[in-house]
Design a protein around this motif. Structure first.
Motif, PDB file in Angstrom:
ATOM      1  N   PRO A  57       0.811  -1.231   0.000  1.00  0.00           N
ATOM      2  CA  PRO A  57       0.000   0.000   0.000  1.00  0.00           C
ATOM      3  C   PRO A  57       0.838   1.272   0.000  1.00  0.00           C
ATOM      4  O   PRO A  57       0.645   2.151   0.828  1.00  0.00           O
ATOM      5  N   GLY A  58       1.793   1.376  -0.912  1.00  0.00           N
ATOM      6  CA  GLY A  58       2.641   2.576  -0.974  1.00  0.00           C
ATOM      7  C   GLY A  58       3.998   2.202  -1.534  1.00  0.00           C
ATOM      8  O   GLY A  58       4.117   1.177  -2.207  1.00  0.00           O
ATOM      9  N   PRO A  59       5.029   3.003  -1.249  1.00  0.00           N
ATOM     10  CA  PRO A  59       6.352   2.753  -1.833  1.00  0.00           C
ATOM     11  C   PRO A  59       6.808   1.310  -1.601  1.00  0.00           C
ATOM     12  O   PRO A  59       6.670   0.788  -0.495  1.00  0.00           O
ATOM     13  N   VAL A  60       7.337   0.690  -2.656  1.00  0.00           N
ATOM     14  CA  VAL A  60       7.706  -0.725  -2.557  1.00  0.00           C
ATOM     15  C   VAL A  60       9.176  -0.890  -2.934  1.00  0.00           C
ATOM     16  O   VAL A  60       9.674  -0.216  -3.830  1.00  0.00           O
ATOM     17  N   MET A  61       9.859  -1.780  -2.195  1.00  0.00           N
ATOM     18  CA  MET A  61      11.238  -2.091  -2.544  1.00  0.00           C
ATOM     19  C   MET A  61      11.232  -3.241  -3.562  1.00  0.00           C
ATOM     20  O   MET A  61      10.720  -4.318  -3.277  1.00  0.00           O
ATOM     21  N   VAL A  62      11.797  -2.974  -4.730  1.00  0.00           N
ATOM     22  CA  VAL A  62      11.921  -3.996  -5.770  1.00  0.00           C
ATOM     23  C   VAL A  62      13.389  -4.420  -5.800  1.00  0.00           C
ATOM     24  O   VAL A  62      14.275  -3.578  -5.961  1.00  0.00           O
ATOM     25  N   VAL A  63      13.623  -5.712  -5.603  1.00  0.00           N
ATOM     26  CA  VAL A  63      15.002  -6.205  -5.558  1.00  0.00           C
ATOM     27  C   VAL A  63      15.330  -6.862  -6.900  1.00  0.00           C
ATOM     28  O   VAL A  63      14.651  -7.804  -7.320  1.00  0.00           O
ATOM     29  N   THR A 141       2.074  -3.290  -9.681  1.00  0.00           N
ATOM     30  CA  THR A 141       0.754  -2.890  -9.202  1.00  0.00           C
ATOM     31  C   THR A 141       0.789  -2.759  -7.692  1.00  0.00           C
ATOM     32  O   THR A 141       1.002  -3.740  -6.984  1.00  0.00           O
ATOM     33  N   LEU A 142       0.595  -1.537  -7.215  1.00  0.00           N
ATOM     34  CA  LEU A 142       0.539  -1.299  -5.772  1.00  0.00           C
ATOM     35  C   LEU A 142      -0.927  -1.224  -5.356  1.00  0.00           C
ATOM     36  O   LEU A 142      -1.791  -0.908  -6.166  1.00  0.00           O
ATOM     37  N   ALA A 143      -1.193  -1.513  -4.081  1.00  0.00           N
ATOM     38  CA  ALA A 143      -2.550  -1.301  -3.558  1.00  0.00           C
ATOM     39  C   ALA A 143      -2.732   0.205  -3.370  1.00  0.00           C
ATOM     40  O   ALA A 143      -1.765   0.964  -3.461  1.00  0.00           O
TER      41      ALA A 143
END
Ligand code: HEC
Length: 236
Positions: A57-63, A141-143
Motif C-alpha cells: 500500500p505505498g512505496p515498494v522495494m523492488v530487488v 501494481t501497488l494497492a
C-alpha cells in the motif's frame, strides 16, 4: 545481558524460532524477467529476476537479482533516472598454488518504486573499453496508498510483535517496543536508520537474533517504512 537472553532461548527453544507472518512471506517469490541486451554480449551481465511484495500500500522495494561483471563500473537506471552507481571489485579466491578469479558476481540490487505502472530498468556495465546494457519493463501494481501510520499499524507492528517483542519491549533490550506509536517508532527509525533491517538480518554482526534474512519480505517492509520515515512520505 547477552547471556541472560541466551538463557531465555535455551529455556524455551520454540520461542527462539523467528516468527515470520505467513501472509507477507507467501508473496515473496521471484518473477523471472527477460531483458534486452545491447553492446558487448561477452561481458557477463544479466538480470535474472525481480522480487517485491505485490499490492504493497505505498512505496515498494523492488530487488533486482543480477549477475554483474567484476572490475567494472555499473549503473542502474529506473525510468531513465540514475538510481545507483557502483564499482564492482575483483573477486578472487586464493587456493594452494593457484588463485581463482571470477569474471562475474551475483548481487541483489534494491530500488524503490513509489507508484503503480510500468517500471523500466536498465543496467549498464563498463569494463575498460567494453560496455553492455540489459533492460526490461514490468508493470508494478501497488494497492491504494495507505498513510505511514496505517501501514505501520497493519503491516509492520504485527512483525515487531511476532519477531522482536520478546527481547525489545519486555525490559531486556531497549531501543524500541512493539507497542510504540508510529511517531515514536518513526523517531527510532530516523535515529538508527538501516540498523533496523541490518541487525535482525545478520548483515551487521552482534545482534542476538536473525528473524529476517537479507532482502526477504520482512526486511523489505522495514526498509519501505524507513524510506517513508526518512523522506517524510505522504500519499498524494
Ligand atoms: C533474542 C533477542 C532479540 C530479538 C528477538 C531482537 N533483538 Fe534487537 N537487540 C537485542 C539486543 C540485546 C540489543 C542491544 C540492546 C541495546 O542496544 O541496548 C538489540 C539491539 C537492536 C537495535 C539497535 C542497534 C543500535 O543501533 O544500537 C535494533 C535497531 C534492533 N535491535 C532491532 C531489532 C528488530 C527490528 C527486531 C525484530 C525484527 C529485533 N531487534 C529482535 C536483542 C534482540
Amino acid at each position: 545481558m547477552r547471556w541472560l537472553l541466551w538463557g531465555l532461548c535455551i529455556a524455551g527453544l520454540a520461542g527462539c524460532n523467528p516468527a515470520v507472518p505467513g501472509d507477507v512471506q507467501e508473496q515473496d517469490e521471484s518473477d523471472p524477467v527477460s531483458g534486452t541486451t545491447e553492446g558487448d554480449a561477452t561481458l557477463p551481465l544479466d538480470i535474472s529476476g525481480i522480487r517485491f511484495t505485490e499490492r504493497t500500500p505505498g512505496p515498494v522495494m523492488v530487488v533486482l537479482e543480477t549477475e554483474l561483471p567484476t572490475e567494472a563500473d555499473v549503473q542502474v537506471y529506473v525510468d531513465g533516472y540514475l538510481v545507483k552507481e557502483e564499482a564492482i571489485p575483483r573477486s578472487c579466491q586464493v587456493l594452494p598454488a593457484v588463485t581463482v578469479c571470477e569474471d562475474s558476481v551475483f548481487r541483489k540490487v534494491p530500488v524503490m518504486i513509489e507508484r503503480s505502472g510500468e517500471m523500466n530498468v536498465e543496467v549498464v556495465a563498463m569494463k575498460g573499453d567494453r560496455w553492455r546494457s540489459e533492460s526490461f519493463s514490468q508493470t508494478i501494481t501497488l494497492a491504494s496508498c495507505q498513510s505511514n501510520q496505517a501501514t505501520y499499524e497493519s503491516e509492520l507492528q504485527p512483525i515487531l510483535r511476532g519477531s522482536c517483542e520478546r527481547c525489545h519491549g519486555n525490559g531486556n533490550a531497549g531501543v524500541f517496543t512493539a507497542d510504540d506509536t508510529w511517531p515514536q517508532f518513526r523517531t527510532s527509525l530516523i535515529n538508527r536508520g538501516d540498523a533496523f533491517y541490518r541487525y535482525p538480518s545478520g548483515q551487521d554482526p552482534g545482534h542476538d537474533a536473525h528473524p529476517f534474512s537479507p532482502y526477504d519480505a520482512t526486511y523489505r517492509l522495514m526498509a519501505e517504512m524507513l524510506w517513508r520515515a526518512e523522506g517524510d512520505f505522504s500519499c498524494s
